[in-house]
Design an enzyme around this catalytic site. Structure first.
Site, PDB file in Angstrom:
ATOM      1  N   CYS A  79       0.843  -1.201   0.000  1.00  0.00           N
ATOM      2  CA  CYS A  79       0.000   0.000   0.000  1.00  0.00           C
ATOM      3  C   CYS A  79       0.883   1.257   0.000  1.00  0.00           C
ATOM      4  CB  CYS A  79      -0.982  -0.030   1.174  1.00  0.00           C
ATOM      5  SG  CYS A  79      -2.360   1.144   0.975  1.00  0.00           S
ATOM      6  N   HIS A 180      -3.742  -4.788  -0.401  1.00  0.00           N
ATOM      7  CA  HIS A 180      -3.281  -5.376   0.855  1.00  0.00           C
ATOM      8  C   HIS A 180      -3.324  -6.893   0.753  1.00  0.00           C
ATOM      9  CE1 HIS A 180      -3.101  -1.781   3.462  1.00  0.00           C
ATOM     10  NE2 HIS A 180      -4.057  -1.316   2.664  1.00  0.00           N
ATOM     11  N   GLU A 182      -2.295  -9.000   2.847  1.00  0.00           N
ATOM     12  CA  GLU A 182      -2.627  -9.542   4.168  1.00  0.00           C
ATOM     13  C   GLU A 182      -4.122  -9.480   4.469  1.00  0.00           C
ATOM     14  OE1 GLU A 182      -2.306  -5.173   4.978  1.00  0.00           O
ATOM     15  OE2 GLU A 182      -1.417  -6.614   3.594  1.00  0.00           O
TER      16      GLU A 182
END
Length: 209
Positions: A79, A180, A182
């Site tokens: 990001c 993202h 994650e």
């Protein structure tokens, strides 16, 4: 060991949880020696580009990250962390970045809601190690208001949000995800597993020297 850079502006908790889930050894740190001793580096980030660069400068991490980037050690920006890898940003004011990748960070000017938030399709552009097991057209999770205006040759994933948003970039040992991983479910975990594999390969190459 993967070093997650802690500079007060990262989505560190979720990155930690993701690395724990995939069984990666990691450390959260801003210590220069620990970063240099690591086998790979993740630079997360949420917030404003100029503030992030100021903090990295204060902690003497700009030089450290530039040295890591110019070595062959794997580096992944996520990001804002991805945006910091570029030459400069137009966010709030013209601000120099780490200059590890060519390009400028520009504000999204689209007839859609800003920030670009939520799931979007990621179209693969070319093949890299981090695409192993990742299907073309997979959906990933974004939260951003700025995007990288950069050369096509470093763009390996694109999402459409009124403009072609470089979702994933790569050059040598340097990788960047505008989305993202994650927070992107199984696809994101696969990308992080692949980064872990790249880190392990690099570590093995150093042991054989």
């Amino acid at each position: 060991m993967i070093a997650i850079i802690d500079y007060g502006m990262g989505n560190i908790r979720s990155v930690e949880q993701a690395l724990k889930y995939i069984g990666a050894a990691y450390i959260v740190t801003s210590d220069k020696e620990e970063i240099f001793r690591s086998d790979g580096v993740i630079l997360p980030g949420v917030g404003a580009f100029p503030k992030a660069m100021d903090i990295l400068e204060e902690k003497d991490l700009v030089r450290v990250l530039q040295e890591i980037g110019r070595s062959r050690k794997p580096l992944l920006g996520i990001c804002l962390g991805m945006q910091l890898l570029f030459e400069k940003s137009e966010e709030l004011q013209d601000c120099n970045g780490l200059s590890l990748l060519p390009g400028v960070i520009r504000k999204l000017k689209v007839p859609y809601k800003i920030p670009h938030m939520g799931w979007n399709e990621l179209k693969k552009e070319g093949e890299i190690a981090l695409w192993n097991g990742v299907e073309d057209g997979s959906f990933v999770y974004y939260v951003h208001s700025y995007y990288a205006d950069c050369p096509n040759e470093i763009v390996y994933g694109i999402s459409d949000y009124g403009v072609k948003v470089p979702g994933f970039v790569a050059k040598g040992n340097i990788y960047g995800a505008q989305f993202h991983p994650e927070k992107s479910g199984d696809i994101g975990m696969q990308i992080l597993k692949n980064f872990k594999g790249v880190v392990e390969t690099w570590k093995s190459s150093q042991l054989s020297i």
